[in-house]
Design an enzyme around this catalytic site. Structure first.
Site, PDB file in Angstrom:
ATOM      1  N   SER A 125      42.713  -6.834 143.874  1.00  0.00           N
ATOM      2  CA  SER A 125      42.065  -7.186 142.615  1.00  0.00           C
ATOM      3  C   SER A 125      41.859  -8.680 142.437  1.00  0.00           C
ATOM      4  CB  SER A 125      42.882  -6.652 141.436  1.00  0.00           C
ATOM      5  OG  SER A 125      44.135  -7.314 141.351  1.00  0.00           O
ATOM      6  N   LYS A 139      46.810 -11.555 137.430  1.00  0.00           N
ATOM      7  CA  LYS A 139      45.410 -11.715 137.032  1.00  0.00           C
ATOM      8  C   LYS A 139      45.188 -13.155 136.587  1.00  0.00           C
ATOM      9  CE  LYS A 139      44.993  -7.208 137.402  1.00  0.00           C
ATOM     10  NZ  LYS A 139      44.317  -6.595 138.564  1.00  0.00           N
TER      11      LYS A 139
END
Length: 376
Positions: free
Chosen positions: A217, A267
Site C-alpha cells: 500500500s 500510511k
C-alpha cells in the site's frame, strides 16, 4: 623455580597485570591508565566509546547506514580484546600471548580469580577450588540474568551479583597485601557499566519501535518486508501533512486499545483536523488546492469527498493510492491510534534510507492544525 618480587619499604607495590586486565574489562583504557600509559589509555577509551557512538548513530539516525553500524561490532570486539591483552602486556613487559591465556595461567595473583568472576560469577571460586560457593554464585547469576530479560525491575541484580562474586573471589584469593581501594573502584565500575549495558534492551524500545511493512500500500516509498524505525510520539503529538505514520488498525483495534503495537498499519498523513479533503480528477485536493504527490506513479482512479476532517482525527492514504485500504475506505483515523512517525528504512541493506517529508507546496509543508493544541 619462581621468585616472588621483593618490596622494600618506601617502594611502590609492583603493578598487577591481572588488576590491569580487570580494570580494562570494566572500563576499556582504564588498565592502561593504571599501568601508567595514560595517553594510550585515553586514546583507547576515546576509540572504544567513539566506535560505540558511531554504531548507534549509524543504526538509529535517519541518515545512518545500518549495515555499516552492525559491521562496526567486529572492530569493537577486536579493540576490546586488544585492550585486555595490552593492559596485561604493559603491566608485565615481555608477556606472550601463550602466557596470557587464562587456561595456562598459574599465577597466585589474587586479581586473576576476580577476572574469571567478571566473565561469570563463581568461576573465580571454582578456580580457587571452592566448588560450593562457586556453583551457588554461578547458578544464581545465570538464573537472575535470565529473569531480568523479562522483568526490568531485576536489572540491577545481575550486575550486583557479578560485583559480589568479584569481591568474594578477591577476598578468598591468597595474597600478602590487599588493595581494597582499587577493589572498590573496580566493583563500582563493574556495576555501572553492566547496568548501562543491560538497560539497553529496555531503553531502546521506548525511543524506537521496529516495524515490518506488511503490504504494497505504500509503494514505491515502502516495499513489502521493509523494516522501519518509528519514533514514538507523546499524546499531544502534532503531525504534519506528508508525515509517514504508524498506527493501530482502526478497523480491528477497539478505541480502548488504540496505540497498541498489534495489527499496525503505515500510511501518509494527507489532511489534518478542520481541513477539507477531496479526491477528484486523479488528485487529492486540500481546501480546494491540489496536493503535490511527486512520489506517485499513477493517477488516483477513485472519487472521494469533499469532507472536513473532524477534531482529533486525521485523513491518511497509502502512496499506492489505488491499492491501499485507508481513510478513503474506512474513514478518518482517530488520533489516539497513532503510534508515531516512521523515519527510516533500516533493513534490508540495499533499501536503507531516511523517510523524509515529500517535496510539497509551501502551503502543505506548513500545514499544522491549531485545533490540535486544545485536544485532550
Amino acid at each position: 623455580m619462581k621468585v616472588r618480587p621483593t618490596v622494600l619499604v618506601g617502594q611502590p607495590w609492583p603493578k598487577s597485570p591481572w588488576l590491569a586486565v580487570n580494570l580494562s574489562a570494566a572500563l576499556p583504557g582504564a588498565g592502561q591508565i593504571y599501568d601508567g600509559a595514560i595517553a594510550r589509555g585515553i586514546v583507547i577509551a576515546i576509540a572504544f566509546w567513539g566506535l560505540i557512538a558511531f554504531m548507534l548513530w549509524s543504526i538509529f539516525a535517519p541518515t545512518g547506514n545500518t549495515l555499516r553500524g552492525l559491521l562496526g561490532l567486529g572492530p569493537l570486539i577486536g579493540l576490546y580484546l586488544f585492550t585486555l591483552w595490552d593492559s596485561h602486556h604493559v603491566a608485565k613487559r615481555g608477556i606472550t600471548l601463550r602466557e596470557f591465556s587464562p587456561l595456562r595461567y598459574q599465577s597466585q595473583d589474587p586479581w586473576y580469580p576476580v577476572f574469571l568472576s567478571q566473565v561469570l560469577p563463581g568461576l573465580g571460586h571454582l578456580f580457587l577450588q571452592q566448588a560450593a560457593v562457586g556453583g551457588l554464585l554461578l547458578l544464581l547469576g545465570i538464573a537472575i540474568a535470565y529473569g531480568a530479560n523479562f522483568n526490568p525491575r531485576l536489572l540491577p541484580l545481575p550486575p550486583a551479583i557479578w560485583a559480589v562474586g568479584c569481591g568474594l573471589a578477591y577476598r578468598a584469593a591468597p595474597t600478602r597485601r590487599r588493595q581494597w581501594g582499587l577493589l572498590a573502584g573496580l566493583l563500582v565500575a563493574i556495576v555501572v557499566t553492566r547496568c548501562a549495558i543491560s538497560a539497553i534492551p529496555f531503553v531502546v524500545p521506548r525511543q524506537v519501535v521496529q516495524c515490518i511493512v506488511p503490504s504494497e500500500s505504500m509503494l514505491p516509498t515502502l516495499a513489502v518486508g521493509d523494516r522501519i524505525f518509528v519514533r514514538p510520539q507523546p499524546p499531544d503529538f502534532v503531525p504534519a501533512v506528508g508525515d509517514i505514520i504508524v498506527f493501530s488498525n482502526p478497523e480491528r483495534t477497539p478505541i480502548e486499545q488504540a496505540g497498541s503495537l498489534d495489527q499496525l498499519m503505515v500510511k501518509r498523513v494527507i489532511a489534518l483536523p478542520g481541513q477539507q479533503v477531496a479526491v477528484r480528477q486523479g488528485r487529492v485536493w486540500i481546501d480546494g488546492t491540489p496536493l503535490a504527490d511527486p512520489h506517485l506513479k499513477e493517477p488516483i482512479l477513485y472519487q472521494w469527498g469533499p469532507e472536513t476532517v473532524p477534531a482529533d482525527h486525521l485523513f491518511v492514504l497509502g502512496d499506492n493510492r489505488n491499492r491501499s485500504r485507508d481513510s478513503h475506505i474506512w474513514g478518518f483515523l482517530p488520533r489516539p491510534h497513532v503510534v508515531g512517525n516512521a523515519y527510516k528504512i533500516y533493513w534490508p541493506p540495499q533499501r536503507v534510507q531516511p523517510l523524509t517529508e515529500p517535496s510539497t507546496s509551501i502551503k502543505n509543508k506548513n500545514l499544522r492544525s491549531s485545533q490540535f493544541q486544545n485536544l485532550g
